[in-house]
Structure formats: structure tokens, C-alpha cells
Design an enzyme around this catalytic site. Structure first.
Site, mmCIF file in Angstrom:
data_model
loop_
_atom_site.group_PDB
_atom_site.id
_atom_site.type_symbol
_atom_site.label_atom_id
_atom_site.label_comp_id
_atom_site.label_asym_id
_atom_site.label_seq_id
_atom_site.Cartn_x
_atom_site.Cartn_y
_atom_site.Cartn_z
ATOM 1 C CB SER A 148 61.197 47.595 19.080
ATOM 2 O OG SER A 148 60.037 47.268 19.811
ATOM 3 C CE LYS B 140 51.865 49.988 22.684
ATOM 4 N NZ LYS B 140 51.700 48.682 23.362
ATOM 5 C CG ASN C 178 51.423 47.019 18.491
ATOM 6 O OD1 ASN C 178 50.746 46.764 17.500
ATOM 7 N ND2 ASN C 178 52.095 46.105 19.144
ATOM 8 C CG ASP D 99 50.504 45.006 22.202
ATOM 9 O OD1 ASP D 99 51.696 44.731 21.934
ATOM 10 O OD2 ASP D 99 50.129 46.140 22.536
ATOM 11 N N GLY E 50 43.520 42.674 36.238
ATOM 12 C CA GLY E 50 43.849 44.002 35.723
ATOM 13 C C GLY E 50 42.919 44.410 34.597
ATOM 14 C CB ALA F 77 48.290 45.814 29.352
ATOM 15 N NE ARG G 266 44.389 49.721 42.553
ATOM 16 C CZ ARG G 266 45.507 50.424 42.437
ATOM 17 N NH1 ARG G 266 46.454 50.330 43.358
ATOM 18 N NH2 ARG G 266 45.691 51.212 41.395
ATOM 19 C CG LEU H 95 50.593 41.034 29.371
ATOM 20 C CD1 LEU H 95 49.989 39.661 29.545
ATOM 21 C CD2 LEU H 95 49.511 42.053 29.117
HETATM 22 P P1 ATR Z 1 48.463 49.501 31.461
HETATM 23 O O1 ATR Z 1 48.185 50.325 30.252
HETATM 24 O O2 ATR Z 1 49.886 49.034 31.561
HETATM 25 O O3 ATR Z 1 47.494 48.383 31.661
HETATM 26 P P2 ATR Z 1 47.071 51.134 33.348
HETATM 27 O O4 ATR Z 1 46.058 51.416 32.313
HETATM 28 O O5 ATR Z 1 47.521 52.222 34.228
HETATM 29 O O6 ATR Z 1 48.352 50.533 32.702
HETATM 30 O O7 ATR Z 1 46.523 49.925 34.242
HETATM 31 C C1 ATR Z 1 47.227 49.430 35.319
HETATM 32 C C2 ATR Z 1 46.482 48.226 35.889
HETATM 33 O O8 ATR Z 1 47.200 47.731 37.022
HETATM 34 C C3 ATR Z 1 45.082 48.559 36.379
HETATM 35 O O9 ATR Z 1 44.264 47.408 36.252
HETATM 36 C C4 ATR Z 1 45.355 48.861 37.862
HETATM 37 O O10 ATR Z 1 44.247 48.715 38.696
HETATM 38 P P3 ATR Z 1 43.218 49.943 38.906
HETATM 39 O O11 ATR Z 1 42.343 49.960 37.687
HETATM 40 O O12 ATR Z 1 42.483 49.621 40.136
HETATM 41 O O13 ATR Z 1 44.069 51.183 39.014
HETATM 42 C C5 ATR Z 1 46.375 47.803 38.166
HETATM 43 N N1 ATR Z 1 47.182 48.124 39.346
HETATM 44 C C6 ATR Z 1 48.192 49.006 39.420
HETATM 45 N N2 ATR Z 1 48.734 48.994 40.663
HETATM 46 C C7 ATR Z 1 48.035 48.085 41.383
HETATM 47 C C8 ATR Z 1 48.110 47.597 42.733
HETATM 48 N N3 ATR Z 1 49.032 48.052 43.575
HETATM 49 N N4 ATR Z 1 47.246 46.645 43.107
HETATM 50 C C9 ATR Z 1 46.316 46.163 42.257
HETATM 51 N N5 ATR Z 1 46.197 46.559 40.975
HETATM 52 C C10 ATR Z 1 47.045 47.512 40.540
#
Ligand code: ATR
Length: 273
Positions: free
Chosen positions: A16, A65, A86, A101, A127, A131, A152, A216
Site C-alpha cells: 500500500s 480487519k 480495510n 475490497d 472458497g 476473502a 473444501r 484473488l
Molecule cells: P482468507 O481470509 O484469505 O479467505 P481463510 O479464511 O483462512 O483465509 O480461508 C481460506 C480459504 O481457502 C477457505 O475457503 C479454505 O477452505 P476451508 O474452508 O475448507 O478451509 C480454502 N483453502 C485453503 N487451503 C485449501 C486447499 N488446500 N484446498 C482447498 N481449499 C483450501
């Protein structure tokens, strides 16, 4: 001189200062923008400094945040819906918290895939972490017909869908092929793509030929998902543009000039990746 900041912990990695520093020079606004390391326990004290008039506002990054939501005097309704702030702006009534964002996400697509939302019926969002929330709120604001939220951990997607409401249908990542056949936008909000990770078995061959694929993740700039999409001739938009565009509303609020995201700025930041 108008002073702005980005606070986080750690903060050294933040791009930033580079972005806002470039605009401060370009538009000669006579301001400053500095990175300040603020540990979570020191956040209330920092807010006192802000309310005391030392700064015109600033950005908030990891891990603050969510915590900042409870510290602001006024909360923008969309920041409230997203549950994260943010951007802070000092006003007569106190500190107002925004979430830019979602604006960055929309601004990036508007600039780099014009027309992406015209008659947009179905979208796949991959996801359901922190985010993802801003992206879902952004998509709802453009009246998307249906959002397939695939994660997942399906239960996390379901919780998010219930909380946010709207036309969100949840599933696992293994449902991609069954869900993406009508999707003209695919968005990765998960951390997959960072550090040499990739989605296994995500079959992009089902995606319509005029779809846009966006990520992202911007380190690497071309994630395996985007590389795969490009190879199939799909339009792609990388995540660096979102980082640049999310900075626009803050700069405008603090310094009174709406800055432009130019190829020059992009190159400057890209060189640091
Ligand atoms: P952020 O704030 O960056 O979104 P987060 O809240 O930890 O970080 O979320 C990470 C995201 O990436 C989640 O959707 C996570 O899936 P889960 O909810 O099942 O944990 C996903 N993610 C991280 N590693 C992954 C992997 N190896 N395969 C599939 N999804 C993954």
C-alpha cells in the site's frame, strides 16, 4: 500535511505505501502515507491517536480487519455486511470504517473485462473464507442470478450463505463440473494457488467459452487456475488489479482526488512481486 497510514502486524510486506506514494507524487496532493506496525493490544491506543487528529485516515490489514469493526464510530453498511473494515476515514463525527475490497474486485473486472456483468446469470465462487465475504457482497450488488459457492469444507460455505442471504447455492469443490456449465464468471477467493498449490481435478472444459476466470491470489500473478483458463482460451483477470483498485476510494477520501489505476502503477507494483 495530510497524513495517512496502513496498520497491520506485521506490516513490512504491505504494498500500500508504494501505491499511495505513487499517487501522492502523481497528483501532488502534499500528503504522506506510512506503514505502521500496530500489535493487536495496541489497536485501541492507535485509535485514540487517529481520533486526536494526527491522521486523515488509513488502511487496515491483517490481523486487524475484523477487530476494527468494533472500534469505529460509524460503519459503512457494506462493511457491516462483510464484517470487516480495510479503510478508515476521519470525519467530524469520528472515524468511519469502510470495506473497499468489494469495490476493488468490481473495479478490477470493470477495467479488465468490460461487460463481464452484462446479463450475468450464474457465477462460481471458490472458497468460503474471509476473502469470500467481500466478493459475495460485491456480486450481490450486481444482481447476479445465482452464485454457486463451492468450498473444501461445505459447512463453512453453508454458514456463510445463511449469514449473507441471497441466491447462493453451496457445494463441495468436487461439484465444480456439475455446477459450472452455465457460469460466465469463475472467482477463486481461496488461498489455493499460493505457494505452488493448485486445485486438483477442477475441470475447466465445462465452462462456457465466453466466461471470465479471475483469482484473488496475485503471488504468483498467473496462478495455475489462470494459466489453465488461458490455455483454454478463456478471458482471465489476475488479482493484482483488485489490490490496486481497492486503494482508490481511500485515497480519494483522504486527499480529495480520485486516482487512476494506470499501467505505470501496475508495473511499479508488479516489479515487487
Ligand atoms: P482468507 O481470509 O484469505 O479467505 P481463510 O479464511 O483462512 O483465509 O480461508 C481460506 C480459504 O481457502 C477457505 O475457503 C479454505 O477452505 P476451508 O474452508 O475448507 O478451509 C480454502 N483453502 C485453503 N487451503 C485449501 C486447499 N488446500 N484446498 C482447498 N481449499 C483450501
Amino acid at each position: 500535511m495530510k497524513r495517512a497510514f496502513v496498520i497491520g502486524h506485521p506490516i513490512a510486506h504491505s504494498r500500500s505505501p508504494l501505491i499511495h506514494g505513487h499517487w501522492i507524487d502523481t497528483y501532488r496532493v502534499g500528503g504522506s502515507y506510512e506503514a505502521i506496525d500496530v500489535a493487536p493490544a495496541a489497536l485501541p491506543d492507535f485509535f485514540e491517536r487517529l481520533k486526536g487528529g494526527e491522521f486523515v485516515g488509513g488502511n487496515v490489514t491483517i490481523p486487524h480487519k475484523e477487530q476494527v469493526v468494533a472500534l469505529v464510530d460509524e460503519l459503512d453498511p457494506l462493511a457491516e455486511e462483510i464484517g470487516a473494515v480495510n479503510t478508515l476515514v476521519l470525519r467530524d463525527a469520528g472515524v468511519r470504517g469502510f470495506n473497499t475490497d468489494y469495490m476493488g474486485f468490481l473495479g478490477n473486472l470493470d477495467q479488465n473485462a468490460p461487460g463481464w456483468d452484462l446479463g450475468l446469470d450464474e457465477v462460481v465462487v471458490l472458497g468460503a473464507g474471509g476473502a469470500s465475504r467481500a466478493i459475495l457482497v460485491a456480486l450481490k450488488s450486481r444482481a447476479v442470478g445465482k452464485i454457486h459457492l463451492l468450498n473444501r469444507t461445505v459447512g463453512k460455505a453453508e454458514d456463510l450463505a445463511i449469514e449473507l442471504g441471497g441466491p447462493i447455492a453451496c457445494g463441495g469443490l468436487d461439484e465444480f463440473a456439475a455446477r459450472a456449465g452455465g457460469a460466465r464468471l469463475i472467482v477463486n477467493t481461496s488461498s489455493v494457488g499460493m505457494k505452488d498449490t493448485r486445485f486438483e481435478g477442477l475441470d475447466l472444459s465445462v465452462v462456457p467459452a465466453d466466461a471470465v476466470v479471475t483469482d484473488l491470489v496475485y503471488v504468483p500473478l498467473v496462478t495455475p487456475l489462470l494459466a489453465d483458463a488461458r490455455q483454454r482460451g478463456l478471458r482471465t483477470v489476475d488479482g493484482l488489479g483488485m489490490l490496486l483498485h481497492q486503494a482508490v476510494p481511500g485515497f480519494e477520501a483522504w486527499f480529495g482526488v480520485r486516482p487512476e489505476v494506470t499501467p505505470e502503477l501496475r508495473a511499479l507494483v508488479e516489479a515487487t512481486l
